[in-house]
Design an enzyme around this catalytic site. Structure first.
Site, short mmCIF file in Angstrom:
data_model
loop_
_atom_site.label_atom_id
_atom_site.label_comp_id
_atom_site.label_asym_id
_atom_site.label_seq_id
_atom_site.Cartn_x
_atom_site.Cartn_y
_atom_site.Cartn_z
N HIS A 172 40.50 80.06 18.16
CA HIS A 172 40.60 78.88 19.02
C HIS A 172 39.52 78.85 20.10
O HIS A 172 39.13 77.78 20.54
CB HIS A 172 42.03 78.78 19.59
CG HIS A 172 43.05 78.53 18.52
ND1 HIS A 172 44.35 78.97 18.60
CD2 HIS A 172 42.94 77.90 17.31
CE1 HIS A 172 45.00 78.62 17.49
NE2 HIS A 172 44.17 77.97 16.70
N HIS A 208 43.83 72.78 7.30
CA HIS A 208 45.08 73.53 7.22
C HIS A 208 45.65 73.57 8.64
O HIS A 208 45.38 74.49 9.40
CB HIS A 208 44.85 74.95 6.70
CG HIS A 208 44.32 75.00 5.30
ND1 HIS A 208 43.05 74.63 4.97
CD2 HIS A 208 44.92 75.39 4.14
CE1 HIS A 208 42.87 74.78 3.65
NE2 HIS A 208 43.99 75.24 3.13
N SER A 237 45.37 74.88 16.26
CA SER A 237 44.02 74.29 16.25
C SER A 237 44.03 72.77 16.43
O SER A 237 43.15 72.23 17.13
CB SER A 237 43.28 74.68 14.97
OG SER A 237 44.05 74.36 13.82
N GLU A 287 48.03 68.90 6.23
CA GLU A 287 48.98 70.01 6.07
C GLU A 287 49.79 69.73 4.82
O GLU A 287 50.21 68.59 4.58
CB GLU A 287 49.87 70.11 7.32
CG GLU A 287 51.04 71.06 7.23
CD GLU A 287 50.67 72.52 6.93
OE1 GLU A 287 49.76 73.07 7.56
OE2 GLU A 287 51.31 73.09 6.02
N ASP A 345 46.43 68.43 0.06
CA ASP A 345 45.66 69.66 -0.04
C ASP A 345 44.41 69.50 0.84
O ASP A 345 43.59 68.60 0.60
CB ASP A 345 45.27 69.87 -1.52
CG ASP A 345 44.36 71.05 -1.70
OD1 ASP A 345 44.05 71.74 -0.71
OD2 ASP A 345 43.95 71.29 -2.85
N GLY A 346 44.30 70.36 1.82
CA GLY A 346 43.19 70.24 2.78
C GLY A 346 41.82 70.37 2.14
O GLY A 346 40.86 69.74 2.57
N ASP A 374 41.21 76.74 7.69
CA ASP A 374 42.01 77.90 8.10
C ASP A 374 43.16 78.13 7.13
O ASP A 374 44.33 78.03 7.50
CB ASP A 374 42.52 77.62 9.54
CG ASP A 374 43.32 78.76 10.11
OD1 ASP A 374 43.25 79.89 9.58
OD2 ASP A 374 44.03 78.52 11.11
N1 SAM Z 1 44.93 76.03 11.73
C1 SAM Z 1 46.23 76.33 12.31
C2 SAM Z 1 46.06 76.80 13.73
O1 SAM Z 1 45.03 77.44 14.05
O2 SAM Z 1 46.94 76.53 14.55
C3 SAM Z 1 47.00 77.34 11.51
C4 SAM Z 1 47.02 77.12 10.04
S1 SAM Z 1 47.89 78.30 9.09
C5 SAM Z 1 46.88 79.71 9.14
C6 SAM Z 1 47.66 77.69 7.47
C7 SAM Z 1 48.44 76.43 7.15
O3 SAM Z 1 47.95 75.89 5.91
C8 SAM Z 1 49.94 76.62 6.94
O4 SAM Z 1 50.62 75.77 7.81
C9 SAM Z 1 50.18 76.22 5.47
O5 SAM Z 1 51.41 75.56 5.27
C10 SAM Z 1 49.03 75.29 5.22
N2 SAM Z 1 48.58 75.16 3.82
C11 SAM Z 1 48.62 76.06 2.81
N3 SAM Z 1 47.95 75.60 1.74
C12 SAM Z 1 47.45 74.38 2.09
C13 SAM Z 1 46.62 73.43 1.44
N4 SAM Z 1 46.16 73.63 0.19
N5 SAM Z 1 46.27 72.32 2.11
C14 SAM Z 1 46.70 72.10 3.38
N6 SAM Z 1 47.49 72.96 4.05
C15 SAM Z 1 47.85 74.09 3.42
#
Ligand code: SAM
Length: 281
Positions: free
Chosen positions: A19, A42, A101, A119, A144-145, A165
């Site tokens: 961050h 993500h 984030s 997400e 899907d991100g 992320d």
């Molecule tokens: N970026 C966030 C932060 O810094 O506060 C934390 C993110 S966390 C490490 C990863 C997130 O990605 C989780 O909430 C998970 O549910 C989500 N996730 C997993 N696969 C994904 C995908 N293919 N596309 C989008 N989100 C996804």
């Protein structure tokens, strides 16, 4: 497989470094009047209660943000980051909430900037949507991100940050990150891309480094903070950010603050840090 929940990890040492890097990149983007695009592939839920069941169970934030909370000797960049978190804590007496984030970005975006938060998790997505409904220039999407990188680049602003992320629950994420950056870069070569990675087994995070080296993309900076030396035992020993097209000050800023962060976040003395170019200009 979507079992990862960021609420168990919010505010840990990896979030602190991630961050701070995110904040420094956005500070740089806001130096120009022209708006920019922020894509969080993500997102998680965006805002975390540190006294929830999940956070209390692991208490990871106690070895992260909590170690910075009461310090009066913070380097100025770290102070600005702690101030962002203090804003969510009613001026900062007690540490109760932590920004994900998306909320770091949302606090910094100006009216001319635009954010997209992606997400996939069926439980986390509604929480994310609810946390950002008041922000006019931010939209949320359940998808899907990685796909949204292809779908939304280049942005109409022609300036932007893509923060990637993933949870790395699946080993394929290491290769997907590289492939998605290559795809994104073809569409938007001047964008800033920031990828978080854990070091659990060093050869896995090396896949990203090797993949990017082979891509021919230039200007790739790697920033890392380790809490312990590499190990083949379970658990994360280090984490880092790989930044493509970093703002020119980022290297010096991180070289200045990482020695401080390593001392304060890892008082046991087992920590180390590095800032290296995977590919220079
Ligand atoms: N970026 C966030 C932060 O810094 O506060 C934390 C993110 S966390 C490490 C990863 C997130 O990605 C989780 O909430 C998970 O549910 C989500 N996730 C997993 N696969 C994904 C995908 N293919 N596309 C989008 N989100 C996804």
């Amino acid at each position: 497989m979507l079992s990862y929940r960021h609420s168990f990890h919010a505010g840990n040492h990896a979030d602190v470094v991630k961050h701070i890097v995110e904040m420094l990149i956005i500070e740089n983007l806001t130096q120009k009047e022209k708006g920019f695009y922020y894509l969080d592939t993500h997102s998680g839920v965006g805002r975390y209660r540190l006294f929830s069941q999940e956070s209390e169970k692991t208490a990871e934030f106690e070895e992260g943000i909590a170690r910075l909370w009461q310090r009066d000797d913070l380097p100025e960049e770290v102070q600005r980051y702690v101030d962002l978190i203090k804003k969510l804590n009613y001026g900062g007496k007690e540490l109760r909430y932590y920004a994900g984030s998306p909320l770091i970005a949302a606090q910094m975006l100006r009216p001319q900037d635009r954010g997209l938060l992606v997400e996939l998790h069926p439980t986390d997505f509604p929480l994310l949507r609810n946390n950002f409904k008041e922000f006019k220039n931010i939209s949320v999407k359940r998808d899907d991100g990685f796909q949204q990188v292809k779908a939304t680049l280049p942005p109409k602003e022609r300036r932007g940050l893509v923060l990637m992320d993933p949870p790395y629950e699946m080993k394929e994420d290491y290769d997907l990150v590289v492939n998605t950056i290559v795809e994104g870069y073809k569409r938007f070569a001047t964008g800033v891309y920031a990828v978080w990675y854990p070091v659990v087994l060093r050869q896995q995070s090396k896949r990203i480094v090797k993949g990017l080296e082979a891509s021919g993309i230039r200007k790739i900076l790697q920033i890392e903070l380790a809490v312990r030396p590499d190990s083949d035992q379970r658990g994360m020993t280090a984490s880092g950010m790989i930044v493509i097209n970093p703002p020119w000050q980022l290297e010096a800023q991180m070289k200045k603050i990482l020695p401080y962060l390593t001392n304060v976040l890892v008082p046991e003395g087992t920590g180390s840090w590095s800032v290296n170019w995977i590919a220079p200009e």
